[in-house]
Design a protein around this motif. Structure first.
Motif, PDB file in Angstrom:
ATOM      1  N   SER A   1      68.080  16.311  42.691  1.00  0.00           N
ATOM      2  CA  SER A   1      67.651  17.649  43.083  1.00  0.00           C
ATOM      3  C   SER A   1      67.081  17.602  44.490  1.00  0.00           C
ATOM      4  CB  SER A   1      66.580  18.172  42.137  1.00  0.00           C
ATOM      5  OG  SER A   1      67.105  18.305  40.851  1.00  0.00           O
TER       6      SER A   1
ATOM      7  N   PHE B   1      68.267  23.132  44.439  1.00  0.00           N
ATOM      8  CA  PHE B   1      69.695  23.024  44.153  1.00  0.00           C
ATOM      9  C   PHE B   1      69.970  21.705  43.429  1.00  0.00           C
ATOM     10  CE2 PHE B   1      69.321  20.798  48.182  1.00  0.00           C
ATOM     11  CZ  PHE B   1      70.208  19.739  48.057  1.00  0.00           C
TER      12      PHE B   1
ATOM     13  N   PRO C   1      76.198  18.373  42.265  1.00  0.00           N
ATOM     14  CA  PRO C   1      77.193  18.223  41.198  1.00  0.00           C
ATOM     15  C   PRO C   1      77.733  16.781  41.142  1.00  0.00           C
ATOM     16  CG  PRO C   1      77.760  20.007  42.714  1.00  0.00           C
ATOM     17  CD  PRO C   1      76.676  19.211  43.357  1.00  0.00           C
TER      18      PRO C   1
ATOM     19  N   GLU D   1      67.821  15.021  36.485  1.00  0.00           N
ATOM     20  CA  GLU D   1      67.870  16.472  36.549  1.00  0.00           C
ATOM     21  C   GLU D   1      67.101  17.073  35.372  1.00  0.00           C
ATOM     22  OE1 GLU D   1      68.927  18.340  38.839  1.00  0.00           O
ATOM     23  OE2 GLU D   1      70.447  17.225  39.963  1.00  0.00           O
TER      24      GLU D   1
ATOM     25  N   PRO E   1      76.099  24.095  36.971  1.00  0.00           N
ATOM     26  CA  PRO E   1      75.921  23.755  38.399  1.00  0.00           C
ATOM     27  C   PRO E   1      76.032  22.257  38.700  1.00  0.00           C
ATOM     28  CG  PRO E   1      74.188  25.231  37.640  1.00  0.00           C
ATOM     29  CD  PRO E   1      74.936  24.786  36.423  1.00  0.00           C
TER      30      PRO E   1
ATOM     31  N   HIS F   1      84.671  25.325  36.817  1.00  0.00           N
ATOM     32  CA  HIS F   1      83.993  24.125  36.306  1.00  0.00           C
ATOM     33  C   HIS F   1      84.724  23.531  35.096  1.00  0.00           C
ATOM     34  CE1 HIS F   1      82.424  27.475  33.979  1.00  0.00           C
ATOM     35  NE2 HIS F   1      82.169  26.618  33.011  1.00  0.00           N
TER      36      HIS F   1
END
Ligand SMILES: [Zn+2]
Length: 230
Positions: free
Chosen positions: A2, A11, A14, A63, A92, A126
């Motif tokens: 992150s 954010f 990925p 995360e 995400p 995705h």
């Protein structure tokens, strides 16, 4: 991993591939089925442990959404709705299929006049390891996929007839149709047509595609220009 972007909002980087995401959702589907149908708590715990073993290595460790997801799997008896709510925040973290412009697609299918463009608004990027769409009017299917470090376009005739069978791309039994692609034979400059049964619905196919290998094998057979040295 992150971090903060320039706007100061959190954010997520990925790291999960689309086929890994499909694998995770399949495993969660299996877990929900067990939770709904198995009464023995010990057996349910064993199924959960096995599924956690399979999916945890695919998830980033740092995360918060992953921690929440894994905790959610372990604390609640899952339903389909609860599972979907747990999975959504992982989106995400998935590297999406790139949205290509009409020009980029036309370049991939130079020989096609008036290429029917895919409907991007319906696409779940995705969930897409490859891009596939049908031109029903012309009984054609178009595929765009990563292959040996580049993106290639494959087109072929798609039979209007749907049958039950194994898809050459996702290796799953479902509603498949004969896909007839034109392949240039190595060296000779002659064209041969190759038939493969593939899922009529490429969105469904992508959700069933949990491994890159069968897609690569399929592309090795049907891709048009390179010599087949394997
Ligand atoms: Zn398929």
């Amino acid at each position: 991993m992150s971090g903060l972007n320039l706007k100061g909002t959190l954010f997520m980087k990925p790291t999960i591939t689309t086929y890994q995401y499909s694998y995770i959702t399949q495993q969660i589907d299996d877990l929900v089925s067990a939770e709904l149908s198995v009464n023995d708590a010990q057996i349910r715990a064993a199924v959960l442990a096995k599924i956690l073993d399979r999916i945890t290595p695919l998830l980033p460790t740092d995360e918060p959404v992953v921690t929440t997801f894994l905790q959610g799997l372990q604390t609640e008896r899952l339903t389909r709705a609860k599972a979907a709510k747990l999975l959504d925040p992982l989106i995400p973290l998935v590297v999406p299929f790139p949205q290509l412009t009409p020009k980029q697609l036309e370049k991939l299918f130079r020989k096609v006049k008036k290429l029917k463009q895919p409907n991007w608004s319906e696409m779940r990027l995705h969930e897409m390891t490859y891009l596939g769409w049908n031109d029903g009017g012309n009984q054609k299917k178009y595929l765009v996929a990563p292959y040996e470090g580049r993106v290639i376009g494959i087109q072929g005739e798609l039979s209007p007839q749907t049958v039950k069978g194994v898809c050459a791309i996702c290796q799953t039994i479902g509603n498949v149709a004969l896909f007839l692609s034109t392949t240039k034979s190595s060296g000779l400059g002659t064209y041969t047509k190759k038939g493969n049964y593939v899922c009529r619905d490429s969105a469904q196919c992508n959700r069933q595609l949990t491994d890159l290998q069968p897609l690569e094998d399929f592309l090795t057979v049907v891709q048009p220009q390179r010599n087949h040295k394997k």
